[in-house]
Write an enzyme that holds these catalytic residues in place. Structure first.
Site, PDB file in Angstrom:
ATOM      1  N   GLU A   1      39.678  27.712  50.848  1.00  0.00           N
ATOM      2  CA  GLU A   1      39.071  28.592  49.735  1.00  0.00           C
ATOM      3  C   GLU A   1      38.001  29.145  49.737  1.00  0.00           C
ATOM      4  O   GLU A   1      38.147  30.845  49.422  1.00  0.00           O
ATOM      5  CB  GLU A   1      39.135  27.720  48.711  1.00  0.00           C
ATOM      6  CG  GLU A   1      40.361  26.780  48.012  1.00  0.00           C
ATOM      7  CD  GLU A   1      41.474  27.687  47.846  1.00  0.00           C
ATOM      8  OE1 GLU A   1      41.292  28.884  47.067  1.00  0.00           O
ATOM      9  OE2 GLU A   1      42.665  27.574  48.452  1.00  0.00           O
TER      10      GLU A   1
ATOM     11  N   TRP B   1      39.312  32.480  51.872  1.00  0.00           N
ATOM     12  CA  TRP B   1      40.091  33.239  50.883  1.00  0.00           C
ATOM     13  C   TRP B   1      39.037  34.211  50.206  1.00  0.00           C
ATOM     14  O   TRP B   1      39.166  35.423  50.423  1.00  0.00           O
ATOM     15  CB  TRP B   1      40.821  32.740  49.794  1.00  0.00           C
ATOM     16  CG  TRP B   1      41.681  33.729  49.352  1.00  0.00           C
ATOM     17  CD1 TRP B   1      41.407  34.019  47.896  1.00  0.00           C
ATOM     18  CD2 TRP B   1      42.931  34.143  49.524  1.00  0.00           C
ATOM     19  NE1 TRP B   1      42.441  35.014  47.588  1.00  0.00           N
ATOM     20  CE2 TRP B   1      43.320  34.943  48.427  1.00  0.00           C
ATOM     21  CE3 TRP B   1      43.552  34.015  50.680  1.00  0.00           C
ATOM     22  CZ2 TRP B   1      44.359  35.747  48.560  1.00  0.00           C
ATOM     23  CZ3 TRP B   1      44.805  35.012  50.855  1.00  0.00           C
ATOM     24  CH2 TRP B   1      45.396  35.774  49.786  1.00  0.00           C
TER      25      TRP B   1
ATOM     26  N   TRP C   1      54.864  51.043  36.664  1.00  0.00           N
ATOM     27  CA  TRP C   1      54.321  50.131  35.819  1.00  0.00           C
ATOM     28  C   TRP C   1      54.136  50.752  34.351  1.00  0.00           C
ATOM     29  O   TRP C   1      54.106  51.690  34.113  1.00  0.00           O
ATOM     30  CB  TRP C   1      52.760  49.744  36.270  1.00  0.00           C
ATOM     31  CG  TRP C   1      52.522  49.465  37.670  1.00  0.00           C
ATOM     32  CD1 TRP C   1      52.163  50.078  38.644  1.00  0.00           C
ATOM     33  CD2 TRP C   1      52.795  47.991  37.904  1.00  0.00           C
ATOM     34  NE1 TRP C   1      51.972  49.252  39.905  1.00  0.00           N
ATOM     35  CE2 TRP C   1      52.271  48.259  39.516  1.00  0.00           C
ATOM     36  CE3 TRP C   1      53.208  47.067  37.535  1.00  0.00           C
ATOM     37  CZ2 TRP C   1      52.546  47.050  40.343  1.00  0.00           C
ATOM     38  CZ3 TRP C   1      53.267  45.706  38.320  1.00  0.00           C
ATOM     39  CH2 TRP C   1      53.080  45.821  39.653  1.00  0.00           C
TER      40      TRP C   1
ATOM     41  N   ASN D   1      42.623  28.230  38.720  1.00  0.00           N
ATOM     42  CA  ASN D   1      43.240  28.933  39.834  1.00  0.00           C
ATOM     43  C   ASN D   1      44.828  29.117  39.512  1.00  0.00           C
ATOM     44  O   ASN D   1      45.570  30.212  39.704  1.00  0.00           O
ATOM     45  CB  ASN D   1      42.973  28.617  41.233  1.00  0.00           C
ATOM     46  CG  ASN D   1      43.226  29.777  42.315  1.00  0.00           C
ATOM     47  OD1 ASN D   1      43.125  31.100  42.160  1.00  0.00           O
ATOM     48  ND2 ASN D   1      44.121  29.306  43.064  1.00  0.00           N
TER      49      ASN D   1
ATOM     50  N   TRP E   1      48.923  46.151  37.013  1.00  0.00           N
ATOM     51  CA  TRP E   1      47.854  45.159  37.443  1.00  0.00           C
ATOM     52  C   TRP E   1      46.583  45.602  37.246  1.00  0.00           C
ATOM     53  O   TRP E   1      45.792  44.501  36.953  1.00  0.00           O
ATOM     54  CB  TRP E   1      48.010  44.753  38.812  1.00  0.00           C
ATOM     55  CG  TRP E   1      47.903  45.986  39.840  1.00  0.00           C
ATOM     56  CD1 TRP E   1      48.713  46.900  40.430  1.00  0.00           C
ATOM     57  CD2 TRP E   1      46.359  46.137  40.295  1.00  0.00           C
ATOM     58  NE1 TRP E   1      47.862  47.904  41.085  1.00  0.00           N
ATOM     59  CE2 TRP E   1      46.594  47.349  41.290  1.00  0.00           C
ATOM     60  CE3 TRP E   1      45.186  45.501  40.263  1.00  0.00           C
ATOM     61  CZ2 TRP E   1      45.450  47.888  42.041  1.00  0.00           C
ATOM     62  CZ3 TRP E   1      44.195  46.281  40.865  1.00  0.00           C
ATOM     63  CH2 TRP E   1      44.376  47.478  41.542  1.00  0.00           C
TER      64      TRP E   1
ATOM     65  N   TRP F   1      44.246  40.135  42.259  1.00  0.00           N
ATOM     66  CA  TRP F   1      45.361  40.926  41.234  1.00  0.00           C
ATOM     67  C   TRP F   1      46.405  41.483  42.135  1.00  0.00           C
ATOM     68  O   TRP F   1      47.594  41.512  41.795  1.00  0.00           O
ATOM     69  CB  TRP F   1      44.628  41.787  40.136  1.00  0.00           C
ATOM     70  CG  TRP F   1      44.549  41.053  38.897  1.00  0.00           C
ATOM     71  CD1 TRP F   1      43.105  40.326  38.675  1.00  0.00           C
ATOM     72  CD2 TRP F   1      45.231  40.903  37.774  1.00  0.00           C
ATOM     73  NE1 TRP F   1      43.476  39.788  37.309  1.00  0.00           N
ATOM     74  CE2 TRP F   1      44.656  39.871  36.758  1.00  0.00           C
ATOM     75  CE3 TRP F   1      46.436  41.068  37.615  1.00  0.00           C
ATOM     76  CZ2 TRP F   1      45.153  39.605  35.618  1.00  0.00           C
ATOM     77  CZ3 TRP F   1      47.194  40.776  36.427  1.00  0.00           C
ATOM     78  CH2 TRP F   1      46.420  39.806  35.251  1.00  0.00           C
TER      79      TRP F   1
END
Length: 464
Positions: A269, A272, A300, A336, A354, A377
């Site tokens: 993590e 990431w 969108w 998360n 987004w 996102w």
């Protein structure tokens, strides 16, 4: 020699290379935090982040005061204010820990101004485990796939051992005048919406160290098994401390390994987070444009009206989504797994751009940073690095059955959600999203209106 230390997202004393360098100078240090919301490319903080920053600066100021060193607070554009502060304090050298993304170009401009004035400039590695540019493909390009990136990180030399608190750090004789923290009005005024934040969090390095100790002692051994369960309280809750630099990632890395627990999943993590920042180092402005330009043509919905408001308030009629959004509003934080589900719901079931969701998280999350927030996102929306395939649409009902089977999380945060009419049909909205995706790839203009809820589902994998 007098050294000016320019603090940014590194509000700590331990493992702080710039402070350690300043401690070596015989004439002492000037420690400055500059609230810069005026420089090009610097994104103004959201409301929850401003609340956290106030508490973290207050804590750091107390820690430095115990050493006899004032924390100098100023605000304004860095290219103007930092050279001014160096002149006011008579600093021969200015030091900082490097940052990336949009901040890198700004730092270069500040360094040029300082050198033109005859001052030395030094920057240090302090915000990431690995320097961007040191982890690249065999062709010398940035990684776009996380698994390959993380394998390369693990094959590289281990991150340096954290530095201790700087011994011998002392105040320089000439200290510039400081703004009063309260004058910055970082805390909410009227109404004061931050009660839930204060109930859950204590900003500052001492509290962050306690959270790390607690995680390693009580939660780390079940992190891999339970990290996706928002009802299990297995997370580290260290992301705000990492975002503000109250803990360095090197400290977390080495403490986790030294604790002797199975830290593999936990350290990934951290990986990431590294991946997000390495990407931002090469692609500034992640909150404005997707990494995959194909999605520039995606239809969108930029004016979603009442459905967006229902999502923001946690009134969608889907308990897992509503619980996440209400946890966010109340505490400035969201588990998360809930972040992924709520983001998928907005971008795929509602087809909302987004960037609109990212902006809401930017304003309401205490841990929103300029890399991880837009990077994540984009990952959910399908337009980012190593993005989840667009056809991976998180079904909030299936996610609740899998990760909140007893309904504890939903019951804690949104007990009345089952009584709220669902604002969208999951199957119909999934069909609509996949049709929009297929049309984008084919170069057509699909119908992305809310009423577009029927038709044959394209050949796609089942929803999660």
């Amino acid at each position: 020699m007098t050294t000016l230390v320019w603090l940014r997202d590194d509000l700590r004393l331990e493992d702080h290379p710039a402070l350690a360098a300043a401690a070596e100078d015989p004439d002492g240090a000037v420690v400055v935090f500059l609230l810069d919301e005026d420089s090009p490319g610097i994104r103004p903080l959201g409301g929850a982040a401003r609340w956290w920053l106030h508490g973290s600066l207050r804590s750091l100021g107390e820690e430095l005061a115990a050493l006899g060193i004032p924390l100098v607070l100023r605000r304004g554009a860095a290219a103007e204010r930092i050279p001014e502060l160096a002149a006011e304090s008579g600093a021969d050298r200015v030091v900082w820990n490097r940052r990336f993304g949009a901040g890198r170009a700004l730092d270069a401009a500040v360094a040029d101004r300082l050198r033109e004035a005859g001052r030395r400039v030094s920057s240090f590695r302090g915000s990431l485990l690995f320097e961007p540019g040191s982890i690249v493909t065999g062709q010398g390009t940035p990684y776009r796939v996380y698994s390959a990136f993380w394998r390369a990180c693990l094959s590289a030399p281990a991150p340096p051992v954290p530095l201790p608190r700087p011994a011998g750090l002392r105040a320089a004789t000439r200290q510039p005048a400081s703004d009063a923290l309260d004058e910055w009005r970082l805390l909410p005024q009227r109404p004061d919406w931050a009660g839930g934040l204060a109930e859950r969090w204590s900003p500052g390095e001492p509290a962050a160290a306690l959270r790390l100790d607690r995680f390693l002692r009580e939660r780390a051994d079940r992190y891999a098994a339970d990290r996706d369960r928002p009802d299990a309280d297995a997370g580290s809750e260290l992301s705000p401390a990492l975002r503000w630099g109250e803990l360095s990632p090197r400290t977390v890395w080495h403490r986790a390994i030294a604790a002797g627990v199975d830290a593999g999943m936990f350290l990934s993590e951290l990986g990431w987070r590294e991946f997000a920042w390495h990407t931002a180092a090469h692609e500034p402005g992640l909150h404005e444009r997707g990494l995959n330009p194909q999605f520039d043509a995606f239809p969108w919905r930029t004016d979603p009206g009442p459905e967006l408001a229902a999502w923001q308030r946690g009134e969608t009629g889907f308990p897992f989504v509503d619980a996440g959004m209400r946890e966010l509003w109340r505490t400035g934080f969201m588990h998360n797994r809930a972040r992924m589900v709520t983001a998928s719901f907005l971008t795929k079931n509602l087809l909302v751009d987004w960037r609109i969701g990212e902006a809401w998280f930017w304003d309401t999350l205490v841990d929103a940073d300029a890399a991880s927030n837009p990077f994540n996102w984009q990952w959910v929306a399908g337009c980012g690095a190593d993005a989840a395939p667009y056809f991976r649409i998180f079904n909030p009902s299936a996610q609740a059955q899998r990760f909140d089977p007893e309904g504890e999380y939903a019951g804690r945060w949104a007990p009345e959600s089952l009584l709220i009419p669902e604002i969208v049909d999951l199957r119909a909205s999934r069909i609509r999203a996949l049709a929009a995706y297929d049309a984008m790839r084919a170069g057509a203009q699909p119908d992305a209106s809310p009423a577009a809820s029927s038709g044959a589902e394209p050949g796609a994998k089942p929803s999660d």
